[in-house]
Write a protein that holds these residues in place. Sequence first.
Motif, PDB file in Angstrom:
ATOM      1  N   ALA A 181       0.830  -1.211   0.000  1.00 17.03           N
ATOM      2  CA  ALA A 181       0.000   0.000   0.000  1.00 17.03           C
ATOM      3  C   ALA A 181       0.862   1.258   0.000  1.00 17.03           C
ATOM      4  CB  ALA A 181      -0.926  -0.003   1.216  1.00 17.03           C
ATOM      5  N   LEU A 182       1.973   1.223   0.721  1.00 15.97           N
ATOM      6  CA  LEU A 182       2.877   2.369   0.751  1.00 15.97           C
ATOM      7  C   LEU A 182       3.477   2.629  -0.627  1.00 15.97           C
ATOM      8  CD1 LEU A 182       4.403   4.485   2.483  1.00 15.97           C
ATOM      9  CD2 LEU A 182       6.187   2.767   2.758  1.00 15.97           C
ATOM     10  N   VAL A 183       3.944   1.578  -1.278  1.00 20.21           N
ATOM     11  CA  VAL A 183       4.539   1.720  -2.615  1.00 20.21           C
ATOM     12  C   VAL A 183       3.488   2.191  -3.617  1.00 20.21           C
ATOM     13  CG1 VAL A 183       5.595   0.438  -4.512  1.00 20.21           C
ATOM     14  CG2 VAL A 183       6.392   0.080  -2.175  1.00 20.21           C
ATOM     15  N   LEU A 184       2.319   1.552  -3.604  1.00 20.65           N
ATOM     16  CA  LEU A 184       1.256   1.934  -4.537  1.00 20.65           C
ATOM     17  C   LEU A 184       0.809   3.375  -4.301  1.00 20.65           C
ATOM     18  CD1 LEU A 184      -0.674   1.093  -6.798  1.00 20.65           C
ATOM     19  CD2 LEU A 184      -2.253   0.307  -5.032  1.00 20.65           C
ATOM     20  N   GLY A 185       0.648   3.745  -3.050  1.00 12.71           N
ATOM     21  CA  GLY A 185       0.240   5.116  -2.723  1.00 12.71           C
ATOM     22  C   GLY A 185       1.266   6.139  -3.167  1.00 12.71           C
ATOM     23  N   LEU A 186       2.543   5.819  -2.982  1.00 14.66           N
ATOM     24  CA  LEU A 186       3.601   6.731  -3.409  1.00 14.66           C
ATOM     25  C   LEU A 186       3.611   6.878  -4.929  1.00 14.66           C
ATOM     26  CD1 LEU A 186       6.050   8.458  -2.667  1.00 14.66           C
ATOM     27  CD2 LEU A 186       7.441   6.390  -2.836  1.00 14.66           C
ATOM     28  N   LEU A 187       3.465   5.768  -5.643  1.00 13.09           N
ATOM     29  CA  LEU A 187       3.449   5.834  -7.106  1.00 13.09           C
ATOM     30  C   LEU A 187       2.255   6.631  -7.625  1.00 13.09           C
ATOM     31  CD1 LEU A 187       4.565   2.216  -8.049  1.00 13.09           C
ATOM     32  CD2 LEU A 187       5.894   4.327  -8.226  1.00 13.09           C
ATOM     33  N   VAL A 188       1.102   6.419  -7.038  1.00 13.87           N
ATOM     34  CA  VAL A 188      -0.093   7.160  -7.475  1.00 13.87           C
ATOM     35  C   VAL A 188       0.048   8.641  -7.140  1.00 13.87           C
ATOM     36  CG1 VAL A 188      -2.577   7.438  -7.136  1.00 13.87           C
ATOM     37  CG2 VAL A 188      -1.605   5.168  -7.394  1.00 13.87           C
ATOM     38  N   ALA A 189       0.611   8.950  -5.975  1.00 13.02           N
ATOM     39  CA  ALA A 189       0.810  10.349  -5.596  1.00 13.02           C
ATOM     40  C   ALA A 189       1.785  11.037  -6.552  1.00 13.02           C
ATOM     41  CB  ALA A 189       1.307  10.443  -4.164  1.00 13.02           C
ATOM     42  N   LEU A 190       2.866  10.342  -6.892  1.00 16.48           N
ATOM     43  CA  LEU A 190       3.824  10.921  -7.837  1.00 16.48           C
ATOM     44  C   LEU A 190       3.212  11.074  -9.224  1.00 16.48           C
ATOM     45  CD1 LEU A 190       7.089   9.084  -6.771  1.00 16.48           C
ATOM     46  CD2 LEU A 190       6.488  11.491  -6.382  1.00 16.48           C
ATOM     47  N   ALA A 191       2.394  10.125  -9.633  1.00 17.41           N
ATOM     48  CA  ALA A 191       1.717  10.231 -10.927  1.00 17.41           C
ATOM     49  C   ALA A 191       0.727  11.386 -10.916  1.00 17.41           C
ATOM     50  CB  ALA A 191       1.005   8.926 -11.259  1.00 17.41           C
ATOM     51  N   ARG A 192       0.092  11.597  -9.784  1.00 20.40           N
ATOM     52  CA  ARG A 192      -0.915  12.672  -9.661  1.00 20.40           C
ATOM     53  C   ARG A 192      -0.308  14.058  -9.820  1.00 20.40           C
ATOM     54  NH1 ARG A 192      -4.970  15.436  -9.787  1.00 20.40           N
ATOM     55  NH2 ARG A 192      -6.636  15.455  -8.281  1.00 20.40           N
ATOM     56  N   ILE A 193       0.947  14.231  -9.388  1.00 17.06           N
ATOM     57  CA  ILE A 193       1.595  15.542  -9.493  1.00 17.06           C
ATOM     58  C   ILE A 193       2.544  15.611 -10.694  1.00 17.06           C
ATOM     59  CG2 ILE A 193       1.392  16.035  -7.029  1.00 17.06           C
ATOM     60  CD1 ILE A 193       4.364  15.314  -6.762  1.00 17.06           C
ATOM     61  N   SER A 194       2.495  14.579 -11.538  1.00 19.02           N
ATOM     62  CA  SER A 194       3.365  14.519 -12.708  1.00 19.02           C
ATOM     63  C   SER A 194       2.976  15.575 -13.735  1.00 19.02           C
ATOM     64  CB  SER A 194       3.261  13.125 -13.330  1.00 19.02           C
ATOM     65  OG  SER A 194       3.959  13.081 -14.548  1.00 19.02           O
TER      66      SER A 194
ATOM     67  N   ILE B  12       3.284  14.887 -16.881  1.00 15.67           N
ATOM     68  CA  ILE B  12       2.821  14.105 -18.021  1.00 15.67           C
ATOM     69  C   ILE B  12       1.301  13.959 -17.914  1.00 15.67           C
ATOM     70  CG2 ILE B  12       3.006  11.901 -19.229  1.00 15.67           C
ATOM     71  CD1 ILE B  12       5.802  11.631 -17.899  1.00 15.67           C
ATOM     72  N   LYS B  13       0.614  14.519 -18.896  1.00 15.60           N
ATOM     73  CA  LYS B  13      -0.847  14.603 -18.821  1.00 15.60           C
ATOM     74  C   LYS B  13      -1.534  13.245 -18.715  1.00 15.60           C
ATOM     75  CE  LYS B  13      -3.254  18.546 -20.564  1.00 15.60           C
ATOM     76  NZ  LYS B  13      -3.874  19.235 -21.668  1.00 15.60           N
ATOM     77  N   ILE B  14      -1.116  12.277 -19.516  1.00 25.34           N
ATOM     78  CA  ILE B  14      -1.781  10.978 -19.520  1.00 25.34           C
ATOM     79  C   ILE B  14      -1.577  10.260 -18.191  1.00 25.34           C
ATOM     80  CG2 ILE B  14       0.142   9.750 -20.604  1.00 25.34           C
ATOM     81  CD1 ILE B  14      -3.529   9.041 -21.332  1.00 25.34           C
ATOM     82  N   LEU B  15      -0.391  10.387 -17.628  1.00 23.30           N
ATOM     83  CA  LEU B  15      -0.100   9.779 -16.330  1.00 23.30           C
ATOM     84  C   LEU B  15      -0.950  10.414 -15.230  1.00 23.30           C
ATOM     85  CD1 LEU B  15       1.804   7.569 -15.343  1.00 23.30           C
ATOM     86  CD2 LEU B  15       3.458   9.342 -14.811  1.00 23.30           C
ATOM     87  N   ARG B  16      -1.045  11.739 -15.278  1.00 24.23           N
ATOM     88  CA  ARG B  16      -1.863  12.460 -14.297  1.00 24.23           C
ATOM     89  C   ARG B  16      -3.337  12.102 -14.450  1.00 24.23           C
ATOM     90  NH1 ARG B  16      -0.161  17.634 -15.224  1.00 24.23           N
ATOM     91  NH2 ARG B  16      -1.900  17.991 -16.638  1.00 24.23           N
ATOM     92  N   GLY B  17      -3.783  11.933 -15.690  1.00 23.74           N
ATOM     93  CA  GLY B  17      -5.177  11.572 -15.941  1.00 23.74           C
ATOM     94  C   GLY B  17      -5.511  10.174 -15.424  1.00 23.74           C
ATOM     95  N   ILE B  18      -4.605   9.225 -15.656  1.00 16.13           N
ATOM     96  CA  ILE B  18      -4.822   7.863 -15.157  1.00 16.13           C
ATOM     97  C   ILE B  18      -4.867   7.852 -13.636  1.00 16.13           C
ATOM     98  CG2 ILE B  18      -3.762   5.575 -14.983  1.00 16.13           C
ATOM     99  CD1 ILE B  18      -2.735   6.022 -17.871  1.00 16.13           C
ATOM    100  N   ALA B  19      -3.942   8.577 -13.007  1.00 12.75           N
ATOM    101  CA  ALA B  19      -3.907   8.624 -11.538  1.00 12.75           C
ATOM    102  C   ALA B  19      -5.171   9.295 -10.993  1.00 12.75           C
ATOM    103  CB  ALA B  19      -2.663   9.370 -11.064  1.00 12.75           C
ATOM    104  N   THR B  20      -5.611  10.349 -11.645  1.00 16.20           N
ATOM    105  CA  THR B  20      -6.829  11.034 -11.203  1.00 16.20           C
ATOM    106  C   THR B  20      -8.037  10.120 -11.337  1.00 16.20           C
ATOM    107  OG1 THR B  20      -5.904  13.167 -11.833  1.00 16.20           O
ATOM    108  CG2 THR B  20      -8.298  13.051 -11.578  1.00 16.20           C
TER     109      THR B  20
END
Length: 66
Positions: A32-45, A47-55
């Motif tokens: 959960a820590l790793v997944l949460g960190l990856l999603v958080a980093l994708a959310r502030i990325s 890269i539009k597509i990465l941010r969209g997927i995370a959102t």
Amino acid sequence: MDFINNTLAVFPALLQAVPIVVQLALGAMALALVLGLLVALARISSIKILRGIATFYLEVIRGTPL
């Protein structure tokens, strides 16, 4: 009295399961820590597509009632 006897009868098996339960809990927390960190980093990325997927992922997960 039957409840106490039944509980005492299965207590050794329950104690045997404790290490497995602790390992599962620690593994789940690490995942959960790793997944949460990856999603958080994708959310502030930037890269539009990465941010969209995370959102989208966050909105689906947070919007799903338990």
